[in-house]
Design a protein around this motif. Structure first.
Motif, PDB file in Angstrom:
ATOM      1  N   ARG A  12      -6.802 -27.489  13.814  1.00 15.55           N
ATOM      2  CA  ARG A  12      -7.659 -28.472  14.448  1.00 15.55           C
ATOM      3  C   ARG A  12      -7.697 -29.808  13.713  1.00 15.55           C
ATOM      4  O   ARG A  12      -7.445 -30.841  14.275  1.00 15.55           O
ATOM      5  N   TYR A  66     -12.127 -24.772  12.539  1.00  9.70           N
ATOM      6  CA  TYR A  66     -13.482 -25.152  12.924  1.00  9.70           C
ATOM      7  C   TYR A  66     -13.951 -26.232  11.969  1.00  9.70           C
ATOM      8  O   TYR A  66     -13.955 -26.050  10.767  1.00  9.70           O
ATOM      9  N   LYS A  67     -14.331 -27.365  12.506  1.00 13.54           N
ATOM     10  CA  LYS A  67     -14.583 -28.554  11.712  1.00 13.54           C
ATOM     11  C   LYS A  67     -15.563 -28.290  10.584  1.00 13.54           C
ATOM     12  O   LYS A  67     -16.606 -27.682  10.776  1.00 13.54           O
ATOM     13  N   ASP A 107     -17.273 -26.945  17.405  1.00  9.63           N
ATOM     14  CA  ASP A 107     -16.390 -26.459  18.461  1.00  9.63           C
ATOM     15  C   ASP A 107     -17.251 -25.915  19.597  1.00  9.63           C
ATOM     16  O   ASP A 107     -18.157 -25.101  19.362  1.00  9.63           O
ATOM     17  N   GLY A 138     -11.899 -30.004  20.704  1.00  9.91           N
ATOM     18  CA  GLY A 138     -13.155 -29.373  20.330  1.00  9.91           C
ATOM     19  C   GLY A 138     -13.935 -28.797  21.479  1.00  9.91           C
ATOM     20  O   GLY A 138     -14.988 -28.188  21.271  1.00  9.91           O
TER      21      GLY A 138
END
Length: 310
Positions: A38, A49-50, A226, A287
């Motif tokens: 990502r 996942y950020k 997300d 996202g």
């Protein structure tokens, strides 16, 4: 009791705590974290996942849109084809359930009420979070109620969420003065304030009448979390039944619809198509993913198609 017997006993118009607890085994077999490349974080890690710590999982062929900083140069040199490193998320991440139980969700012509399917989806997500060792939080709302649960570890937070979903007043007709947009907008705005970076958020709704700021709030959330938008809908919302006169029963009301007028049928279909175009336009942003759940679908199968199983 067998799974088939349990399904046969479930009500199509509301849920009980027992119904949602019985979904524990099914939920714990779902791993709601499909590895994806990502974004590169400030610390140099690449996270699916950020804002989350990660570890290397595997290499796979490069796909358009992959971050070039994740190229696996060693495998690329060996095979002569570009490969990308895929990383696995750490445990204990925050998982949020944003659950819409407004009046339009208490309706269906097949399967079960949209609200029932949404509640089952929420339970599966909750039990998956327990099985994966993730922190679970949630926002459950109707026209007149708003319940918020802060993320926490373990089965107890999952049970609190399920108990909240089963609150009897959520499954009754709202006061006539209640404004659907107002509480949906409030619930979405609240989510932007409580969801921490790196959260995995499940928005479960028919996404009707979310308010004028909905797109801005969703894009803000997608900037650091997300989002999985689960669109719950009934077949009759997609297209009216064959021309005729039909009696519709819903919570606290009944009404008759005429489906013979061709112009009316086109307008009806276009309203749903317009909402779908709006949802699909959101998914073009990194996202955000869109998942369909018709009221006659099996919720676990809907999620299993999107995520790995243990």
């Amino acid at each position: 009791m067998t799974a088939d017997a349990a399904r046969a006993q479930r009500s199509p118009v509301r849920v009980t705590l027992g119904d949602l607890v019985r979904l524990r085994r099914a939920g714990e077999t779902l791993h709601l974290a499909a590895p994806r490349v990502r974004v590169a974080t400030e610390g140099g890690h690449v996270s699916p996942y950020k804002g989350r710590g990660v570890e290397f999982d595997e290499s796979r062929p490069y796909q358009p849109g992959d971050d070039l900083r994740t190229i696996d140069w060693r495998v690329t040199a060996r095979t002569g084809k570009p490969y990308t490193k895929v990383f696995r998320e750490e445990r204990n991440r925050p998982v949020f359930v944003w659950l819409d139980l407004r009046r339009p969700m208490l309706f269906a012509t097949r399967g079960a009420f949209k609200g029932v399917r949404a509640a089952e989806l929420a339970a599966l997500v909750a039990w998956s979070a327990v099985g994966n060792g993730d922190r679970l939080g949630g926002i459950v709302f109707s026209e007149s109620e708003h319940h918020e649960l802060r993320p926490a570890l373990g089965a107890r937070p999952a049970l609190r969420l399920l108990q909240t979903i089963c609150t009897p007043s959520l499954w009754k007709p709202p006061p006539s003065a209640a404004v659907p947009e107002a509480n949906a907008a409030h619930a979405l705005k609240k989510l932007t304030r409580v969801a921490r970076p790196g959260s995995l958020i499940f928005l479960i709704s028919d996404f009707r009448r979310l308010g004028s700021d909905a797109e801005r709030d969703l894009r803000e959330l997608a900037g650091h979390c997300d989002l999985l938008m689960v669109h719950v809908y009934d077949g009759v919302e997609v297209e009216l039944p064959p021309p005729g006169r039909y009696r519709i029963e819903s919570v606290g009301r009944s009404f008759t619809i005429e489906t013979g007028n061709e112009a009316t049928r086109r307008r009806y279909h276009e309203r749903f198509a317009e909402r779908r175009r709006w949802l699909e336009s959101l998914t073009r942003r990194p996202g955000i993913r869109l998942v369909d759940c018709p009221t006659d679908a099996e919720p676990r199968s809907v999620l299993a198609q999107q995520f790995r199983q243990r």
